[in-house]
Write a protein that holds these residues in place. Sequence first.
Motif, PDB file in Angstrom:
ATOM      1  N   SER A   1       0.835  -1.197   0.000  1.00 35.72           N
ATOM      2  CA  SER A   1       0.000   0.000   0.000  1.00 35.72           C
ATOM      3  C   SER A   1       0.870   1.247   0.000  1.00 35.72           C
ATOM      4  CB  SER A   1      -0.937   0.015   1.219  1.00 35.72           C
ATOM      5  OG  SER A   1      -0.198   0.001   2.429  1.00 35.72           O
TER       6      SER A   1
ATOM      7  N   THR B   1     -13.050   2.562  -5.371  1.00 37.42           N
ATOM      8  CA  THR B   1     -13.424   1.664  -4.268  1.00 37.42           C
ATOM      9  C   THR B   1     -14.529   2.291  -3.427  1.00 37.42           C
ATOM     10  OG1 THR B   1     -11.716   2.520  -2.757  1.00 37.42           O
ATOM     11  CG2 THR B   1     -11.092   0.693  -4.197  1.00 37.42           C
TER      12      THR B   1
ATOM     13  N   PHE C   1      -8.200  -1.697   2.745  1.00 33.27           N
ATOM     14  CA  PHE C   1      -7.219  -2.374   1.895  1.00 33.27           C
ATOM     15  C   PHE C   1      -6.519  -3.478   2.676  1.00 33.27           C
ATOM     16  CE2 PHE C   1      -2.903  -2.786   0.097  1.00 33.27           C
ATOM     17  CZ  PHE C   1      -3.231  -3.134  -1.208  1.00 33.27           C
TER      18      PHE C   1
ATOM     19  N   SER D   1      -6.894  -7.479   1.809  1.00 36.68           N
ATOM     20  CA  SER D   1      -5.696  -8.269   1.527  1.00 36.68           C
ATOM     21  C   SER D   1      -5.627  -9.483   2.443  1.00 36.68           C
ATOM     22  CB  SER D   1      -4.444  -7.407   1.708  1.00 36.68           C
ATOM     23  OG  SER D   1      -4.487  -6.272   0.866  1.00 36.68           O
TER      24      SER D   1
ATOM     25  N   THR E   1     -10.089   3.758   4.042  1.00 33.30           N
ATOM     26  CA  THR E   1      -9.532   3.081   2.872  1.00 33.30           C
ATOM     27  C   THR E   1      -8.272   2.303   3.224  1.00 33.30           C
ATOM     28  OG1 THR E   1     -10.444   4.812   1.442  1.00 33.30           O
ATOM     29  CG2 THR E   1      -8.751   3.401   0.494  1.00 33.30           C
ATOM     30  N   ARG E   2      -7.452   2.865   4.109  1.00 35.78           N
ATOM     31  CA  ARG E   2      -6.228   2.178   4.523  1.00 35.78           C
ATOM     32  C   ARG E   2      -6.560   0.839   5.187  1.00 35.78           C
ATOM     33  NH1 ARG E   2      -0.982   3.847   5.674  1.00 35.78           N
ATOM     34  NH2 ARG E   2      -1.546   6.037   5.415  1.00 35.78           N
TER      35      ARG E   2
ATOM     36  N   LEU F   1      -6.878   3.428  -4.988  1.00 33.92           N
ATOM     37  CA  LEU F   1      -7.503   3.654  -3.682  1.00 33.92           C
ATOM     38  C   LEU F   1      -7.900   5.115  -3.505  1.00 33.92           C
ATOM     39  CD1 LEU F   1      -5.167   1.442  -1.449  1.00 33.92           C
ATOM     40  CD2 LEU F   1      -7.353   0.834  -2.505  1.00 33.92           C
TER      41      LEU F   1
ATOM     42  N   ARG G   1      -2.993   5.429  -3.196  1.00 33.37           N
ATOM     43  CA  ARG G   1      -3.855   6.604  -3.004  1.00 33.37           C
ATOM     44  C   ARG G   1      -3.015   7.852  -3.288  1.00 33.37           C
ATOM     45  NH1 ARG G   1      -8.149   7.740   1.817  1.00 33.37           N
ATOM     46  NH2 ARG G   1      -8.988   9.680   0.994  1.00 33.37           N
TER      47      ARG G   1
ATOM     48  N   GLY H   1      -1.778  -1.181  -3.950  1.00 31.18           N
ATOM     49  CA  GLY H   1      -2.863  -0.219  -3.789  1.00 31.18           C
ATOM     50  C   GLY H   1      -2.276   1.168  -3.614  1.00 31.18           C
TER      51      GLY H   1
ATOM     52  N   ILE I   1     -12.845  -3.960  -2.475  1.00 39.44           N
ATOM     53  CA  ILE I   1     -11.417  -4.022  -2.777  1.00 39.44           C
ATOM     54  C   ILE I   1     -10.979  -5.471  -2.967  1.00 39.44           C
ATOM     55  CG2 ILE I   1      -9.090  -3.531  -1.912  1.00 39.44           C
ATOM     56  CD1 ILE I   1     -10.276  -1.114  -0.433  1.00 39.44           C
TER      57      ILE I   1
END
Length: 399
Positions: A64, A166, A77, A81, A73-74, A158, A121, A119, A367
């Motif tokens: 990431s 997402t 993800f 995963s 979002t963090r 992301l 951002r 991923g 995701i």
Amino acid sequence: MDIKTYIDKLANLKIDKMYQNDFLLTWEKTDDEIEAVFTVADALRKLRENNVSAKVFDSGLAVSLFRDNSTRTRFSFASASNLLGLAVQDLDEGKSQIAHGETVRETANMVSFMADVIGIRDDMYIGKGNTYMREVAHAVQQGFDDGVLEQRPTIVNLQCDIDHPTQSMADMLHIIHHFGGVENLKGKKIAMSWAYSPSYGKPLSVPQGVIGLMTRFGMDVTLAHPEGYEVMSDTIKVAQDNAVKHGGKFIKTNDMAEAFKDADIVYPKSWAPYAAMEKRTILYGNGDDAGIKALEKELLAHNASHKDWECTEELMKLTRGGNALYMHCLPADITGISCEEGEVAASVFDRYRDPLYKEAGFKPYIIAAMMFLAKCKNPSAILEMIAKRGHVRQMINDK
């Protein structure tokens, strides 16, 4: 548990091009590919709800790279995963050779030796974020083609300067579930409205993502904002074309009340004017700190002249039956709670708190579905194998 419905639906979709591909913009994906993401997301959620492991990897890495702050979002993800069996490693640019001028090509290959997904951002600067993601995608593709990488990592957007796929996909799946199926969405009105915030510089990618996706479902999409808060013209064109193709409507207005009138869904969210974000990108590129501070002061003053753009109880009464679904990507600027004056009245936000949390809860599965479809050549067969395997995710002691 029976996920055969999802397996059968997936098997009938034309999605072969998703394999070993990236997910950067929703409007680059076909209708079948969008439906496949929703289908797999629902299937993965059903598996977890029934305590069945959805792991398709027994090793591997998901990298990431967050160039902007993130909570939902963090962790979404990381959760996605882990759900599929990948470990997560966050790439901190400040602690890497990137800070010393390492090229995109070199960085992309160095972090990809055992990585299956990357991923990213990068949403702060117009013309930069999505471009950077494509540079990374090109670099890993070349590394794979040249035999440097044993596998080609999938790039998942992301959030960039153009789209937040997402988020908009999670929002859409929330809407689908709320209204009891995608077949019930045609003609539903959604108001994607600007709302006042005491901060400046919020990305345009959320409203752009919403109008770029919701118009694909025959919905009546209204984009509302004060004069001067325009979004990218390219995304407006995407929304207009979608509305024509799918039998919905796309309307722009500078009146928040008009947008809320008879709306089934409202999405009041602040964003910065496109022209200002372009200017800020240039100022940052030139290292013009004084110019950046002057622009910030100007934009805050401009925002402050539109404090009446707030999602209030009075505005909610204008919606269909006074009971529209309130949505937000979070965190919201809540009047009297997180700020003195903000995007939404505290009473409105509090009434929709549980639905908002449920809305956010779709993102890890979205995701994971994007990853699953990119890494599994025959996703319906893999889903069927997972269901038949029936590995228990958590050993439960009933004593």
